[in-house]
Design a protein around this motif. Structure first.
Motif, mmCIF file in Angstrom:
data_model
loop_
_atom_site.group_PDB
_atom_site.id
_atom_site.type_symbol
_atom_site.label_atom_id
_atom_site.label_comp_id
_atom_site.label_asym_id
_atom_site.label_seq_id
_atom_site.Cartn_x
_atom_site.Cartn_y
_atom_site.Cartn_z
ATOM 1 N N ILE A 48 1.794 9.757 17.607
ATOM 2 C CA ILE A 48 1.136 9.700 16.295
ATOM 3 C C ILE A 48 1.672 8.470 15.556
ATOM 4 O O ILE A 48 2.884 8.314 15.431
ATOM 5 N N PRO A 49 0.795 7.594 15.092
ATOM 6 C CA PRO A 49 1.272 6.389 14.392
ATOM 7 C C PRO A 49 1.697 6.738 12.966
ATOM 8 O O PRO A 49 1.002 6.412 12.003
ATOM 9 N N LEU A 50 2.820 7.405 12.840
ATOM 10 C CA LEU A 50 3.229 7.943 11.539
ATOM 11 C C LEU A 50 3.375 6.876 10.459
ATOM 12 O O LEU A 50 2.875 7.049 9.337
ATOM 13 N N PRO A 51 4.044 5.740 10.749
ATOM 14 C CA PRO A 51 4.148 4.727 9.686
ATOM 15 C C PRO A 51 2.775 4.220 9.233
ATOM 16 O O PRO A 51 2.549 4.019 8.041
ATOM 17 N N LYS A 52 1.876 4.068 10.174
ATOM 18 C CA LYS A 52 0.543 3.578 9.824
ATOM 19 C C LYS A 52 -0.153 4.568 8.882
ATOM 20 O O LYS A 52 -0.806 4.174 7.915
ATOM 21 N N ILE A 53 -0.001 5.853 9.163
ATOM 22 C CA ILE A 53 -0.638 6.847 8.311
ATOM 23 C C ILE A 53 0.030 6.873 6.931
ATOM 24 O O ILE A 53 -0.643 6.985 5.904
ATOM 25 N N MET A 54 1.347 6.707 6.911
ATOM 26 C CA MET A 54 2.020 6.612 5.611
ATOM 27 C C MET A 54 1.508 5.406 4.827
ATOM 28 O O MET A 54 1.340 5.461 3.619
ATOM 29 N N ARG A 55 1.240 4.327 5.541
ATOM 30 C CA ARG A 55 0.714 3.136 4.852
ATOM 31 C C ARG A 55 -0.679 3.409 4.304
ATOM 32 O O ARG A 55 -0.997 2.980 3.188
ATOM 33 N N HIS A 56 -1.488 4.145 5.063
ATOM 34 C CA HIS A 56 -2.811 4.506 4.533
ATOM 35 C C HIS A 56 -2.663 5.260 3.213
ATOM 36 O O HIS A 56 -3.416 5.020 2.264
ATOM 37 N N TRP A 57 -1.700 6.163 3.154
ATOM 38 C CA TRP A 57 -1.485 6.898 1.900
ATOM 39 C C TRP A 57 -1.081 5.952 0.771
ATOM 40 O O TRP A 57 -1.495 6.091 -0.367
ATOM 41 N N ARG A 58 -0.227 4.980 1.108
ATOM 42 C CA ARG A 58 0.189 4.022 0.072
ATOM 43 C C ARG A 58 -1.019 3.236 -0.448
ATOM 44 O O ARG A 58 -1.118 2.967 -1.640
ATOM 45 N N GLU A 59 -1.913 2.889 0.498
ATOM 46 C CA GLU A 59 -3.101 2.151 0.069
ATOM 47 C C GLU A 59 -3.966 3.009 -0.841
ATOM 48 O O GLU A 59 -4.473 2.533 -1.869
ATOM 49 N N GLU A 60 -4.099 4.286 -0.463
ATOM 50 C CA GLU A 60 -4.901 5.167 -1.309
ATOM 51 C C GLU A 60 -4.243 5.377 -2.662
ATOM 52 O O GLU A 60 -4.920 5.448 -3.690
ATOM 53 N N ALA A 61 -2.928 5.497 -2.668
ATOM 54 C CA ALA A 61 -2.208 5.687 -3.934
ATOM 55 C C ALA A 61 -2.367 4.459 -4.820
ATOM 56 O O ALA A 61 -2.564 4.558 -6.027
ATOM 57 N N PHE A 62 -2.308 3.284 -4.199
ATOM 58 C CA PHE A 62 -2.439 2.039 -4.965
ATOM 59 C C PHE A 62 -3.828 1.953 -5.572
ATOM 60 O O PHE A 62 -4.002 1.646 -6.751
ATOM 61 N N GLN A 63 -4.805 2.265 -4.736
ATOM 62 C CA GLN A 63 -6.177 2.161 -5.183
ATOM 63 C C GLN A 63 -6.516 3.184 -6.272
ATOM 64 O O GLN A 63 -7.208 2.877 -7.236
ATOM 65 N N ALA A 64 -6.005 4.386 -6.104
ATOM 66 C CA ALA A 64 -6.303 5.447 -7.074
ATOM 67 C C ALA A 64 -5.374 5.367 -8.281
ATOM 68 O O ALA A 64 -5.401 6.248 -9.143
ATOM 69 N N GLN A 65 -4.560 4.344 -8.322
ATOM 70 C CA GLN A 65 -3.592 4.145 -9.415
ATOM 71 C C GLN A 65 -2.627 5.307 -9.550
ATOM 72 O O GLN A 65 -2.171 5.635 -10.636
ATOM 73 N N VAL A 66 -2.328 5.919 -8.410
ATOM 74 C CA VAL A 66 -1.272 6.936 -8.380
ATOM 75 C C VAL A 66 0.080 6.227 -8.321
ATOM 76 O O VAL A 66 1.080 6.717 -8.845
ATOM 77 N N THR A 67 0.086 5.052 -7.705
ATOM 78 C CA THR A 67 1.291 4.224 -7.713
ATOM 79 C C THR A 67 1.616 3.864 -9.165
ATOM 80 O O THR A 67 0.721 3.462 -9.906
ATOM 81 N N PRO A 68 2.864 4.008 -9.584
ATOM 82 C CA PRO A 68 3.195 3.746 -10.992
ATOM 83 C C PRO A 68 2.865 2.308 -11.408
ATOM 84 O O PRO A 68 2.945 1.383 -10.610
ATOM 85 N N LYS A 69 2.521 2.188 -12.679
ATOM 86 C CA LYS A 69 2.108 0.883 -13.216
ATOM 87 C C LYS A 69 3.111 -0.243 -12.968
ATOM 88 O O LYS A 69 2.712 -1.314 -12.509
ATOM 89 N N PRO A 70 4.387 -0.070 -13.285
ATOM 90 C CA PRO A 70 5.312 -1.197 -13.107
ATOM 91 C C PRO A 70 5.293 -1.735 -11.677
ATOM 92 O O PRO A 70 5.337 -2.949 -11.458
ATOM 93 N N GLU A 71 5.171 -0.831 -10.730
ATOM 94 C CA GLU A 71 5.160 -1.269 -9.336
ATOM 95 C C GLU A 71 3.874 -2.042 -9.031
ATOM 96 O O GLU A 71 3.909 -3.102 -8.403
ATOM 97 N N ARG A 72 2.754 -1.507 -9.528
ATOM 98 C CA ARG A 72 1.491 -2.201 -9.263
ATOM 99 C C ARG A 72 1.482 -3.575 -9.917
ATOM 100 O O ARG A 72 1.067 -4.565 -9.329
ATOM 101 N N TRP A 73 1.968 -3.635 -11.151
ATOM 102 C CA TRP A 73 1.997 -4.915 -11.853
ATOM 103 C C TRP A 73 2.960 -5.885 -11.184
ATOM 104 O O TRP A 73 2.695 -7.068 -11.063
ATOM 105 N N GLY A 74 4.083 -5.391 -10.790
ATOM 106 C CA GLY A 74 5.081 -6.234 -10.114
ATOM 107 C C GLY A 74 4.494 -6.870 -8.863
ATOM 108 O O GLY A 74 4.604 -8.086 -8.657
ATOM 109 N N ILE A 75 3.845 -6.043 -8.054
ATOM 110 C CA ILE A 75 3.239 -6.554 -6.831
ATOM 111 C C ILE A 75 2.134 -7.558 -7.177
ATOM 112 O O ILE A 75 2.014 -8.615 -6.551
ATOM 113 N N GLY A 76 1.367 -7.206 -8.197
ATOM 114 C CA GLY A 76 0.266 -8.083 -8.607
ATOM 115 C C GLY A 76 0.770 -9.454 -9.055
ATOM 116 O O GLY A 76 0.238 -10.488 -8.660
ATOM 117 N N LEU A 77 1.830 -9.419 -9.828
ATOM 118 C CA LEU A 77 2.403 -10.668 -10.353
ATOM 119 C C LEU A 77 2.946 -11.527 -9.207
ATOM 120 O O LEU A 77 2.700 -12.727 -9.108
#
Lengths: 474, 229, 257
Positions: free
Chosen positions: A378-407
């Protein structure tokens, strides 16, 4: 059970401060992984079997409806009953109804993760039926009113002393008044108490490691033999299983059996692999008179066709957590729901919601050891990354982190701005490091300097030095 | 209201992006089950029958079982009685009510108190036949039936198993073939036990303790019979 | 001596950490590639491979950055990075990133198969062995997770190190375990990271080696930073620095001269 995945960081903080937990979980790496490596090394075909197992699971998932229906047909032919349950509530109700029909006062239980998921014990108890866990680890945590911290070693977090106290406290009513400290003596005492429970129980509930479509059998794999006593002594045997456990044939079960114990504990086979098919036969002198299979979906079918379908290949061997440095550091309960470790990090967001469980797929270094040892790849890290992508997209990822990455991305995309910025940073950090060469505190990288020094840069970026050299050599 | 069954099957099909399988595909899967082809089988047991017996014994012993080899069935009663005295056990056994076991010359060991039937919590030692011995992993294959109640494999603290040499085979797959030959394709006895050594647990601080719930000791008598060699 | 026709045309992917924090690693890489008969270009438009954004779930930014990398590194025989994780990002993850984008897949595939981690490139592709390089000390090598598991780099750096005069290689217990860096993981989950790096450090110290080397600057900064915080004296260098004869540079987090 109460879901505490949201509090992952807090849970982890508590676990990191708890000496008992630290001792118990740091011990994991000296045990299971070494045994697994030895067992894998002794079977030249091991990796080829893993490839086949992955492919076979994929084949099963692609035809899951067919194999489930075939399985059901065989169970019925053998005189058993099948209960299809799309939710935990349905499954709890189905089990309760069978227990009531059996006029059950007590039920014994073999180890089963699906009944943990559906919180079956609480439901039975609330309805006046006493559930008794018989796997020693499950028995211990039932006494402590806890839940498993490892999928195959549920009481991994408990020390011997804690077990001594629990037994001392709970076994007095059976006439055992001495506080025992020797593990063998503790096991013996539990053995004697549970023996009577098996005989007295009206219903025995087990899980299933596999369902065999060909024969309508349910299969359990154990080392203690508790599952066998649970399923053979009471009048009624209920096997509760999630739907993805079905395999076509005995030969197919063999493929997975060769991987399961080796991956889990490093054994070639667990001590007891038991195939139960229907109720006892006409002339049989033991065995259950009634045989029920409770098939639980509860979200699994919704993984089909998604980029997380591979999770349904899981054999529940625990190898991923045995090899996970994060699990070893924070223990099983930090994950805050039934499944800990990498499989929990990848599965729990689906089962309890991404918002609740967003930390779990995030708290991984993607070191890749879990995927490296997974028997069904099972490609576990890949699936965890999919969750991170969904969290980022759905803005579940906290703002400071999203802004930091964006900057940061803003500059990374623009070399003309990036160069002066890095030149400035290299100089400033170098100055901050001073003679010592390290920076003790960086407010912008608090997470870093809370626990480590920051090695100061050498002072000029490579790109500026390189450009200068190129200019001078021309 | 839609049943859970059709809801689950419907959701599986929907999420897999298809309806029910075509008749053709379903027939293909049915054939796959009926043909029950082996998957990759490790080469470990591609050795002579005699070497398979040795492998079975070595593997079983490594799992914590004990093994005695006997040259004939006539030697079984004496071997059972010796085992009991060696381990300081009462000379009392519960035995599978099986004709072949009954035919053993237990008159040679009159001290032995033998009862027959399913196990009770009071039984300390059981004697059962086996269906097969799988050399690959030192695993016993035991099938339940009217004359082979499966509780005998679990309740007593000491389990003695009579395994004929001719019953020792290489792999799990070979035992499936023998089971199909005896019970018919698609059928299994109510309880089929694959047993690899005596019961154990490591649930207290990962310390290995023998005899968690099932037998603390597993003793295997391998008896030479005429059908092999 | 060297035939210009057989020289390999290599683009150096400096990596953002090396560029900012430890340029000497890139200079060491240049020296090694030069010695291994390569013609080296450092494409000017490079910044970073995009891994930080990728691992944070920001797929859009990652794609933008990856497109820039793909453009900047077109037309070279090889792309080499002194980092297993950046090379792994380009080699394995760019393809995942653009799996639904046929327009760029050809270029992605071409780039990924030409991309190498430095030590494996030197060893496997160039057949290079250090000659006349000295590093008289005991050394333990830390496998970064991406080098080890993604790029299958394990024996190559050890083979190269064993050709260094005076160097004694000592394996640490559980060398394949993660050091707890994990990019932003070590910032977001610093307590867990601390526990992991402490376990790693305990094993490194137990090996008795005086120096730690690895092929990824991220791991090295994490381990060196924690070593300093704990007051340990182990010297920390990138493997390229040792192989290029630059082992007398101050280690990470050491007093500069």
């Amino acid at each position: 059970m109460q879901v505490t995945a949201r509090r992952f960081k807090k849970n982890a903080h508590g676990a990191l401060q708890d000496d008992n937990i630290q001792k118990a979980f740091s011990k994991v790496k000296g045990g299971f992984p070494i045994a697994r490596a030895k067992a894998a090394g002794e079977l030249p075909e091991f990796d080829a079997l893993r490839d086949q197992a992955r492919d076979l699971k994929n084949h099963i998932l692609d035809n899951l409806d067919y194999y489930l229906e075939y399985f059901e047909e065989q169970v019925l032919l053998q005189g058993g009953k099948v209960h299809w349950c799309s939710s935990y509530a349905d499954a709890r109700a189905a089990v309760l109804e069978i227990c009531r029909a059996a006029e059950a006062k007590t039920v014994t239980k073999g180890k089963s993760m699906i009944t943990e998921e559906m919180a079956l014990n609480d439901h039975l108890a609330a309805n006046g039926i006493e559930p008794i866990e018989t796997d020693l680890g499950e028995y211990i945590i039932q006494l402590a009113h806890e839940y498993p911290s490892h999928i195959i070693a549920p009481a991994l977090h408990k020390t011997k002393d804690q077990v001594s106290d629990l037994f001392h406290q709970h076994h007095e009513k059976y006439g055992f008044s001495e506080r025992l400290t020797d593990p063998q003596a503790l096991v013996n005492e539990a053995r004697r108490i549970l023996r009577d429970k098996y005989v007295a129980a009206d219903v025995g509930i087990t899980g299933a490691n596999f369902l065999i479509a060909e024969t309508g059998s349910t299969v359990i794999v154990t080392n203690e033999g508790n599952g066998d006593l649970t399923q053979s002594l009471p009048k009624t045997h209920i096997a509760v299983s999630s739907i993805e456990k079905v395999v076509p044939t005995l030969e197919d079960a063999s493929l997975f059996l060769r991987l399961l114990a080796r991956s889990a504990t490093g054994q070639e086979m667990s001590v007891y692999t038991t195939f139960s098919t229907g109720p006892r036969r006409t002339d049989d002198i033991d065995g259950p008179a009634n045989f029920h299979v409770v098939l639980v979906d509860s979200g699994r079918s919704d993984l089909l066709g998604t980029n997380k379908q591979d999770l349904l290949r899981c054999l529940k061997c625990g190898a991923c957590m045995n090899h996970c440095p994060v699990y070893q550091a924070v223990g099983g309960h930090s994950y805050g729901w039934v499944y800990p470790g990498p499989i929990g990090a990848a599965l729990n967001p689906h089962m309890v919601g991404l918002e609740e469980a967003r930390h779990l797929p995030s708290a991984s270094t993607f070191c890749g050891r879990c995927e490296e040892v997974c028997p069904v790849r099972i490609p576990l890290p890949k699936i965890m990354r999919h969750w991170r992508e969904e969290a980022f997209q759905a803005q579940v990822t906290p703002k400071p982190e999203r802004w930091g990455i964006g900057l940061w991305a803003f500059f990374a995309k623009r070399p003309a701005l990036y160069r002066p910025l890095t030149r400035f940073a290299a100089r400033s950090l170098k100055i901050m490091g001073g003679r010592k060469g390290v920076i003790r505190r960086l407010p912008l990288l608090k997470g870093w300097t809370d626990v480590r020094d920051f090695p100061a840069p050498q002072g000029k970026t490579f790109m500026e030095q390189w450009k200068k050299q190129q200019r001078e050599s021309r | 209201m839609m049943s859970s069954r059709s809801r689950i099957l419907g959701r599986i099909r929907h999420n897999l992006g298809r309806g029910p399988l075509s008749a053709e595909k379903a027939a293909e899967l049915k054939t796959r089950i009926e043909e029950h082809r082996p998957n990759l089988v490790p080469k470990r047991t591609e050795i002579s029958p005699a070497a398979q017996v040795d492998l079975f014994q070595a593997k079983a012993e490594a799992l914590g079982a004990t093994v005695t080899r006997l040259s004939s069935l006539d030697a079984v009663p004496e071997a059972v009685s010796r085992y009991l005295s060696d381990h300081n056990l009462a000379t009392k056994i519960k035995m599978s009510p099986e004709a072949a076991l009954d035919a053993l010359p237990f008159d040679q060991t009159p001290m032995l108190d033998i009862t027959r039937g399913a196990a009770t919590a009071e039984d300390d030692v059981s004697l059962t036949p086996a269906f097969a011995g799988i050399a690959e992993t030192g695993t016993l294959c035991l099938a339940s039936g009217p004359d082979t109640p499966s509780t005998l494999n679990f309740l007593p603290e000491n389990h003695i198993v009579l395994l004929r040499r001719s019953q020792i085979i290489g792999t799990m797959e070979e035992s499936w073939a023998r089971l199909r030959a005896k019970y018919g394709a698609g059928n299994l006895p109510r309880t089929l036990n694959l047993i690899s050594g005596p019961s154990r647990t490591a649930d207290i601080e990962q310390t290995l303790i023998m005899g968690a719930h099932g037998p603390r000791r597993l003793h295997i008598l391998i008896v030479d019979d005429a059908e092999k060699d | 001596m060297t035939d210009p026709d057989t020289r390999k045309n290599v683009a150096l992917f400096v990596t953002c950490l090396v560029d900012l924090n430890r340029p000497s690693v890139a200079f060491a890489a240049l020296r090694l590639l030069e010695a291994a008969n390569c013609t080296i270009v450092v494409p000017e438009m490079q910044t970073c491979c995009g891994q930080i954004a990728y691992n944070s779930g920001d797929k859009k930014s990652t794609k933008d950055i990856a497109r820039a990398v793909i453009r900047a590194f077109q037309g070279f025989d090889y792309v080499v990075a002194p980092s297993g994780s950046c090379a792994g990002m380009i080699r394995h993850h760019y393809a995942e990133l653009f799996e639904d984008d046929d327009t760029i897949m050809v270029e992605v595939a071409a780039l990924s198969e030409r991309t190498y981690e430095l030590t494996s490139f030197l060893h496997d592709v160039c057949g290079y062995h250090p000659e006349g390089i000295k590093y008289p000390a005991t050394l333990t090598y830390h496998d970064s997770c991406s080098s080890l598991r993604e790029m299958k780099v394990r024996d190559q750096p050890r083979a190269l190190l064993s050709a260094v005069d005076g160097l004694e290689l000592r394996e640490a217990e559980d060398a394949a375990a993660c050091c707890g860096f994990g990019g932003t993981f070590c910032l977001k989950y610093s307590e867990i990271s601390e526990s992991m790096v402490d376990t790693k450090i305990d094993n490194l110290l137990k090996s008795g080696a005086e120096t730690l080397a690895a092929g990824d600057l991220g791991c090295l900064m994490n381990i060196a930073g924690r070593l300093k915080r704990r007051g340990e004296r182990m010297k920390v260098l990138h493997v390229a620095e040792i192989l290029a004869g630059m082992g007398d540079e101050p280690g990470l987090g050491e007093e500069s001269r």
